[in-house]
Design a protein around this motif. Structure first.
Motif, PDB file in Angstrom:
ATOM      1  N   ALA A 213       0.851  -1.194   0.000  1.00  0.00           N
ATOM      2  CA  ALA A 213       0.000   0.000   0.000  1.00  0.00           C
ATOM      3  C   ALA A 213       0.888   1.246   0.000  1.00  0.00           C
ATOM      4  O   ALA A 213       1.895   1.302   0.709  1.00  0.00           O
ATOM      5  CB  ALA A 213      -0.899   0.001   1.225  1.00  0.00           C
ATOM      6  N   GLY A 214       0.526   2.204  -0.843  1.00  0.00           N
ATOM      7  CA  GLY A 214       1.337   3.412  -0.978  1.00  0.00           C
ATOM      8  C   GLY A 214       2.333   3.324  -2.133  1.00  0.00           C
ATOM      9  O   GLY A 214       2.823   4.330  -2.616  1.00  0.00           O
ATOM     10  N   SER A 215       2.637   2.079  -2.576  1.00  0.00           N
ATOM     11  CA  SER A 215       3.499   1.859  -3.755  1.00  0.00           C
ATOM     12  C   SER A 215       2.826   0.804  -4.630  1.00  0.00           C
ATOM     13  O   SER A 215       3.377  -0.260  -4.871  1.00  0.00           O
ATOM     14  CB  SER A 215       4.884   1.349  -3.351  1.00  0.00           C
ATOM     15  OG  SER A 215       5.559   2.298  -2.566  1.00  0.00           O
ATOM     16  N   ALA A 216       1.622   1.126  -5.057  1.00  0.00           N
ATOM     17  CA  ALA A 216       0.801   0.102  -5.710  1.00  0.00           C
ATOM     18  C   ALA A 216       0.212   0.586  -7.036  1.00  0.00           C
ATOM     19  O   ALA A 216      -1.004   0.582  -7.236  1.00  0.00           O
ATOM     20  CB  ALA A 216      -0.301  -0.347  -4.757  1.00  0.00           C
ATOM     21  N   PRO A 217       1.067   0.973  -7.990  1.00  0.00           N
ATOM     22  CA  PRO A 217       0.557   1.535  -9.242  1.00  0.00           C
ATOM     23  C   PRO A 217      -0.245   0.539 -10.092  1.00  0.00           C
ATOM     24  O   PRO A 217      -1.155   0.947 -10.818  1.00  0.00           O
ATOM     25  CB  PRO A 217       1.827   1.981  -9.986  1.00  0.00           C
ATOM     26  CG  PRO A 217       2.928   1.166  -9.397  1.00  0.00           C
ATOM     27  CD  PRO A 217       2.553   0.967  -7.958  1.00  0.00           C
ATOM     28  N   ILE A 218       0.082  -0.742 -10.000  1.00  0.00           N
ATOM     29  CA  ILE A 218      -0.646  -1.721 -10.825  1.00  0.00           C
ATOM     30  C   ILE A 218      -2.028  -1.978 -10.211  1.00  0.00           C
ATOM     31  O   ILE A 218      -3.044  -2.037 -10.921  1.00  0.00           O
ATOM     32  CB  ILE A 218       0.153  -3.038 -10.962  1.00  0.00           C
ATOM     33  CG1 ILE A 218       1.545  -2.754 -11.568  1.00  0.00           C
ATOM     34  CG2 ILE A 218      -0.593  -4.047 -11.811  1.00  0.00           C
ATOM     35  CD1 ILE A 218       1.538  -2.132 -12.955  1.00  0.00           C
TER      36      ILE A 218
ATOM     37  N   ARG B 118      -6.977   1.277  -2.833  1.00  0.00           N
ATOM     38  CA  ARG B 118      -7.962   1.057  -1.750  1.00  0.00           C
ATOM     39  C   ARG B 118      -7.375   1.328  -0.375  1.00  0.00           C
ATOM     40  O   ARG B 118      -7.821   0.757   0.617  1.00  0.00           O
ATOM     41  CB  ARG B 118      -8.489  -0.395  -1.766  1.00  0.00           C
ATOM     42  CG  ARG B 118      -9.349  -0.734  -2.968  1.00  0.00           C
ATOM     43  CD  ARG B 118     -10.036  -2.051  -2.692  1.00  0.00           C
ATOM     44  NE  ARG B 118     -10.733  -2.560  -3.866  1.00  0.00           N
ATOM     45  CZ  ARG B 118     -11.517  -3.601  -3.859  1.00  0.00           C
ATOM     46  NH1 ARG B 118     -11.735  -4.260  -2.738  1.00  0.00           N
ATOM     47  NH2 ARG B 118     -12.121  -3.998  -4.932  1.00  0.00           N
ATOM     48  N   SER B 119      -6.320   2.107  -0.318  1.00  0.00           N
ATOM     49  CA  SER B 119      -5.685   2.322   0.975  1.00  0.00           C
ATOM     50  C   SER B 119      -4.875   3.601   0.952  1.00  0.00           C
ATOM     51  O   SER B 119      -4.257   3.942  -0.035  1.00  0.00           O
ATOM     52  CB  SER B 119      -4.758   1.139   1.271  1.00  0.00           C
ATOM     53  OG  SER B 119      -3.978   1.431   2.400  1.00  0.00           O
ATOM     54  N   THR B 120      -4.877   4.319   2.042  1.00  0.00           N
ATOM     55  CA  THR B 120      -4.022   5.491   2.142  1.00  0.00           C
ATOM     56  C   THR B 120      -2.817   5.177   3.013  1.00  0.00           C
ATOM     57  O   THR B 120      -1.888   5.938   3.098  1.00  0.00           O
ATOM     58  CB  THR B 120      -4.785   6.674   2.783  1.00  0.00           C
ATOM     59  OG1 THR B 120      -5.369   6.204   3.988  1.00  0.00           O
ATOM     60  CG2 THR B 120      -5.834   7.209   1.855  1.00  0.00           C
ATOM     61  N   GLU B 121      -2.882   4.017   3.625  1.00  0.00           N
ATOM     62  CA  GLU B 121      -1.813   3.588   4.524  1.00  0.00           C
ATOM     63  C   GLU B 121      -0.560   3.273   3.702  1.00  0.00           C
ATOM     64  O   GLU B 121      -0.626   2.681   2.646  1.00  0.00           O
ATOM     65  CB  GLU B 121      -2.317   2.318   5.220  1.00  0.00           C
ATOM     66  CG  GLU B 121      -1.366   1.661   6.156  1.00  0.00           C
ATOM     67  CD  GLU B 121      -1.820   0.219   6.434  1.00  0.00           C
ATOM     68  OE1 GLU B 121      -1.228  -0.379   7.325  1.00  0.00           O
ATOM     69  OE2 GLU B 121      -2.721  -0.287   5.747  1.00  0.00           O
TER      70      GLU B 121
ATOM     71  N   ALA C 230      -4.176  -7.518  -9.339  1.00  0.00           N
ATOM     72  CA  ALA C 230      -3.182  -6.954  -8.420  1.00  0.00           C
ATOM     73  C   ALA C 230      -3.932  -6.222  -7.321  1.00  0.00           C
ATOM     74  O   ALA C 230      -4.907  -5.521  -7.590  1.00  0.00           O
ATOM     75  CB  ALA C 230      -2.257  -5.985  -9.151  1.00  0.00           C
ATOM     76  N   ILE C 231      -3.497  -6.426  -6.089  1.00  0.00           N
ATOM     77  CA  ILE C 231      -4.084  -5.709  -4.953  1.00  0.00           C
ATOM     78  C   ILE C 231      -2.948  -5.219  -4.063  1.00  0.00           C
ATOM     79  O   ILE C 231      -1.802  -5.653  -4.214  1.00  0.00           O
ATOM     80  CB  ILE C 231      -5.055  -6.586  -4.115  1.00  0.00           C
ATOM     81  CG1 ILE C 231      -4.296  -7.779  -3.500  1.00  0.00           C
ATOM     82  CG2 ILE C 231      -6.229  -7.059  -4.955  1.00  0.00           C
ATOM     83  CD1 ILE C 231      -5.082  -8.470  -2.385  1.00  0.00           C
ATOM     84  N   ALA C 232      -3.277  -4.305  -3.145  1.00  0.00           N
ATOM     85  CA  ALA C 232      -2.268  -3.796  -2.216  1.00  0.00           C
ATOM     86  C   ALA C 232      -2.624  -4.229  -0.806  1.00  0.00           C
ATOM     87  O   ALA C 232      -3.796  -4.324  -0.450  1.00  0.00           O
ATOM     88  CB  ALA C 232      -2.222  -2.274  -2.288  1.00  0.00           C
ATOM     89  N   VAL C 233      -1.610  -4.503   0.009  1.00  0.00           N
ATOM     90  CA  VAL C 233      -1.844  -4.771   1.431  1.00  0.00           C
ATOM     91  C   VAL C 233      -1.017  -3.806   2.283  1.00  0.00           C
ATOM     92  O   VAL C 233       0.038  -3.336   1.879  1.00  0.00           O
ATOM     93  CB  VAL C 233      -1.557  -6.239   1.834  1.00  0.00           C
ATOM     94  CG1 VAL C 233      -2.441  -7.215   1.082  1.00  0.00           C
ATOM     95  CG2 VAL C 233      -0.100  -6.596   1.647  1.00  0.00           C
ATOM     96  N   GLY C 234      -1.537  -3.550   3.470  1.00  0.00           N
ATOM     97  CA  GLY C 234      -0.931  -2.569   4.366  1.00  0.00           C
ATOM     98  C   GLY C 234       0.139  -3.169   5.261  1.00  0.00           C
ATOM     99  O   GLY C 234       0.376  -4.381   5.275  1.00  0.00           O
ATOM    100  N   ALA C 235       0.771  -2.293   6.039  1.00  0.00           N
ATOM    101  CA  ALA C 235       1.893  -2.695   6.885  1.00  0.00           C
ATOM    102  C   ALA C 235       1.444  -3.588   8.050  1.00  0.00           C
ATOM    103  O   ALA C 235       2.139  -4.553   8.399  1.00  0.00           O
ATOM    104  CB  ALA C 235       2.613  -1.460   7.424  1.00  0.00           C
TER     105      ALA C 235
END
Ligand SMILES: [Zn+2]
Length: 360
Positions: free
Chosen positions: A254-259, A268-271, A301-306
């Motif tokens: 999350a935060g580095s998720a251009p794809i 889907r995240s601002t984290e 492709a999806i993003a996950v947080g810390a």
């Protein structure tokens, strides 16, 4: 011969050929060998070079890398491909053995690379093995263990302040300018690197008796493993060694998720997920190829947080899987995809775990 998949221009392979197409897109090999119609008897002692007949690069330098284990994933009804079990502790050795083999073939005596650490360590190590000088650009904030792994090979290390993108920009400025005459052995741009990473798919196919899983999940930054897997499985399918491609899912930080953002409008995240230091990529070199591979295989492709990454990272260690934080995004992403119903219960899933905990 190299060819641009975007505009079709061709370039002769040489130490002086451009590192990307005049149109700005990445180059790939125009030709590769035609594999036999049935899988041959594989020489496991050759490591990942057992699959040389599927690759556009010939073996020149090797440390016996490859054939990483495929083991049951506790609590996840999946299998883990332990792709950190390599000479330098990450899957990047797949790409480095192929890229430095290509460098030797072309008579290159100095290579340059930019990396958050793992790819730099892999290129520096295989260059050392081949007797080629290496110059590695890294973030000033790179993990000390990763820096040490590069420095101890005798490579020249250039520490760059700023973001991961600033490191790439500084390296490209050096390659384009007069600062270095080294060959750009980039894990993001160099076509040979992807010949190497394609072998993970070949191994998975062979280890499963020439059946592909329904789903493959990998971390996704520049997509060196993701695109390699896509190429490897599609070559196995073309050769008739497997029947179907798996759906490919790339998990971003999350935060580095251009794809993920290109697929869904936002990640889907601002984290911001800084814990996954290996995939802090804002501008993937092969963006269009990544989106095409997702489209063609029906993946995503999806993003996950810390927070979720840290939880899974701790869990992996408690299960005896001593990985680095970055690769925890992949099992964390699998959990999300299952919760959303995008991966159905009972589907056959392989998750790649890509970097060792020993450098972090
Ligand atoms: Zn082009």
């Amino acid at each position: 011969m190299y060819r641009c998949s975007s505009c079709g221009r061709s370039y002769t392979e040489s130490a002086d050929s451009p590192w990307r197409c005049a149109c700005g897109h990445a180059l790939d090999f125009a030709e590769r060998p035609t594999p036999p119609a049935t899988p041959p008897e594989l020489d496991r002692d050759a490591g990942l070079w057992a699959f040389e007949e599927l690759l556009a690069v010939d073996r020149q330098v090797t440390l016996g890398e490859g054939w990483t284990p495929l083991v049951e994933a506790p609590d996840r009804d999946a299998e883990y491909k332990l792709d950190w079990l390599f000479p330098t502790g990450s899957f990047k050795d797949r790409g480095a053995t192929a890229t430095i083999s290509q460098a030797l073939e072309l008579g290159v005596d100095r290579v340059v690379e930019d990396s958050s650490g793992n790819a730099g360590a892999a290129i520096a190590t295989y260059a050392a093995r081949a007797g080629i000088d290496a110059e590695i650009f890294v973030p000033a904030s790179a993990k000390p263990g990763k820096l040490r792994a590069i420095e101890r090979t005798g490579a020249t290390v250039r520490k760059i302040e700023g973001s991961r993108q600033d490191v790439t920009d500084a390296c490209i400025a050096a390659v384009e300018g007069d600062e270095t005459d080294a060959w750009y052995a980039s894990h993001a741009w160099n076509p040979a690197f992807f010949e190497g990473t394609a072998t993970m798919a070949c191994e998975i196919g062979a280890q499963r008796g020439w059946t592909a899983p329904d789903v493959l999940v990998t971390p996704l930054g520049h997509g060196t493993l993701f695109l390699g897997a896509s190429r490897g499985f599609s070559r196995l399918k073309e050769a008739g060694w497997i029947e179907e491609m798996p759906r490919l899912y790339g998990i971003q930080a999350a935060g580095s998720a251009p794809i993920a953002a290109a697929r869904h409008g936002s990640d889907r995240s601002t984290e911001k997920n800084d814990l996954a230091d290996g995939i802090q990529i804002q501008k993937p070199a092969r963006r269009e190829q990544l989106l095409t591979a997702i489209e063609q295989t029906g993946g995503d492709a999806i993003a996950v947080g810390a927070d979720r990454t840290e939880e899974v990272y701790d869990q992996l260690h408690r299960q005896g899987l001593y990985t680095e934080p970055t690769c925890a995004v992949a099992p964390a992403g699998l959990d999300v995809l299952r919760d959303r119903g995008e991966i159905a219960p009972g589907e056959d899933v392989v998750v790649a775990l890509t970097g060792s905990g020993l450098k972090t």
